[in-house]
Design an enzyme around this catalytic site. Structure first.
Site, mmCIF file in Angstrom:
data_model
loop_
_atom_site.group_PDB
_atom_site.id
_atom_site.type_symbol
_atom_site.label_atom_id
_atom_site.label_comp_id
_atom_site.label_asym_id
_atom_site.label_seq_id
_atom_site.Cartn_x
_atom_site.Cartn_y
_atom_site.Cartn_z
ATOM 1 C CE1 TYR A 141 -8.761 15.629 -0.065
ATOM 2 C CE2 TYR A 141 -6.694 14.495 -0.459
ATOM 3 C CZ TYR A 141 -8.010 14.744 -0.788
ATOM 4 O OH TYR A 141 -8.569 14.074 -1.856
ATOM 5 C CE LYS A 192 -12.806 24.209 -12.031
ATOM 6 N NZ LYS A 192 -13.497 24.174 -13.353
ATOM 7 C CG ASP A 225 -13.047 21.459 -15.211
ATOM 8 O OD1 ASP A 225 -11.981 22.013 -15.530
ATOM 9 O OD2 ASP A 225 -14.147 22.058 -15.232
ATOM 10 C CG ASP A 249 -6.994 11.607 -3.781
ATOM 11 O OD1 ASP A 249 -6.758 10.497 -4.287
ATOM 12 O OD2 ASP A 249 -7.523 11.730 -2.667
ATOM 13 C CG ASP A 253 -7.341 7.330 -7.267
ATOM 14 O OD1 ASP A 253 -6.133 7.087 -7.101
ATOM 15 O OD2 ASP A 253 -8.172 7.307 -6.348
#
Length: 368
Positions: A141, A192, A225, A249, A253
């Site tokens: 970001y 990852k 993941d 993020d 959520d």
């Protein structure tokens, strides 16, 4: 001694409505001799409308000076045509970056009264109590270079850079390990590393900090993941999850839906200690501005109220009052009171935003 200071930034959409309910609780605490010096400011679209920027320098200066910032929500489709740097969300990113609020704490707790409101089965979520520790001021970001450029072949290229330094990883790892020490002593780090060099560095540095500084905390690693899949398969296997900005993020959520509603999830964004020993801090609900229901009294204020409970605990050393407030929320939910987002298939009559706030105040009165 001066009262602790709070800057309230209601923001856009339902932000002012849910923040009004926090003001009721601040006033209630004042009647019990716990007073705060409270001021308000603008952020997001409200700031853009007033000043042409989503966060003014003056508001940022005030935010840097207070003991805690309480934020409602930012954003609205009306600003979709505004250049990226002046959209409401840019104000939120700037205040996080300028205050160096690198540790974002997002608890996901399933209240027993809402176990049937989750999208998962009751036995999967009942008793859920986890915390996601998200790195908040670096990663994709904020990394450079970024932007949209021509490819000189009639097309365009969108560029965002995932970037982390050793120190950025180490400090967020320490935040997670410290949190785990106060809880059940387990940290799961998610990245990852199988496809991203930043993930390799992340795993190496978190492992190093765990081995050298927190040998009493059990550390595990998981690809992000798979971590997301495990959150919806068996979320109670986790205690503290630490991860980067982007994955945090997404994961937080997803965790929100385990609790029954985005309207139930608070968050704290913490930085380095100030001169008075309190951390720089911003508290906000995880939910967005929900412009489709703004001004209708339908918004659930609980996430914002629970964010204030986190402020009581982490910024003001009022853990007892934080516990009291959280128990009041639990009592109201156990009594069957619901805003529209928490209505089950059996139907019923939802209460308004203000009525939920009043019910929590009543529960606080009953707790005395």
């Amino acid at each position: 001694m001066a009262n602790p200071s709070i800057l309230i930034l209601p923001g856009d959409g339902i932000g002012p409505e849910v923040m009004a309910e926090v003001r009721k609780i601040i006033d209630w605490l004042g009647t019990r001799g716990i007073a705060f010096d409270v001021q308000e400011g603008l952020i997001g679209g409200a700031s853009y409308d007033a000043f042409g920027v989503p966060l003014s320098d003056e508001t940022l200066t005030r935010a840097q000076a207070v003991d805690a910032v309480l934020l409602g929500a930012v954003g609205s489709p009306k600003y979709d045509g505004v250049e990226y740097s002046k959209r409401p969300e840019a104000g939120l990113l700037r205040i996080r970056k300028e205050m160096d609020l690198y540790a974002n704490l997002r608890p996901a707790q399933c209240f027993e009264a809402l176990a049937d409101f989750s999208s998962l089965k009751r036995d999967v979520v009942s008793g859920l109590d986890i915390v996601i520790v998200r790195e908040l001021t670096s990663g994709v970001y904020f990394g450079e270079p970024r932007g949209i450029i021509d490819d000189n072949e009639g097309g365009r290229i969108g560029i965002n850079t995932q970037r982390y330094t050793t120190n950025e990883i180490r400090r967020i790892a320490r935040s997670a390990f410290e949190m785990a020490r106060r809880r059940n002593g387990r940290v799961c780090s998610m990245e990852k590393a199988n496809v991203m060099e930043s993930g390799v560095l992340w795993r190496e540095e978190v492992t190093k900090i765990g081995a050298e500084e927190y040998p009493d905390v059990a550390l595990s690693h998981m690809y992000a993941d798979n971590g997301l899949m495990q959150l919806v398969r068996n979320p109670k296997q986790f205690d503290v999850i630490v991860t980067d900005n982007l994955f945090g993020d997404l994961l937080s959520d997803a965790a929100a839906m385990l609790t029954g509603s985005l309207g139930m999830l608070p968050s704290a964004s913490l930085g380095a200690p100030m001169a008075n020993g309190r951390p720089k801090a911003l508290y906000e609900p995880v939910h967005g501005s929900a412009p489709d229901i703004a001004g209708q009294g339908k918004a659930n204020p609980i996430a914002t109220i629970l964010s204030f409970a986190m402020a009581l605990r982490y910024s003001f050393d009022l853990g007892g009052e934080a516990d009291r407030l959280e128990r009041a929320v639990e009592r109201v939910l156990a009594d069957g009171l619901r805003t529209a987002d928490l209505m089950g298939p059996e139907g019923g009559s939802p209460i308004s935003t203000a009525e939920m706030g009043d019910a929590i105040i009543a529960a606080l009165d009953a707790s005395l």
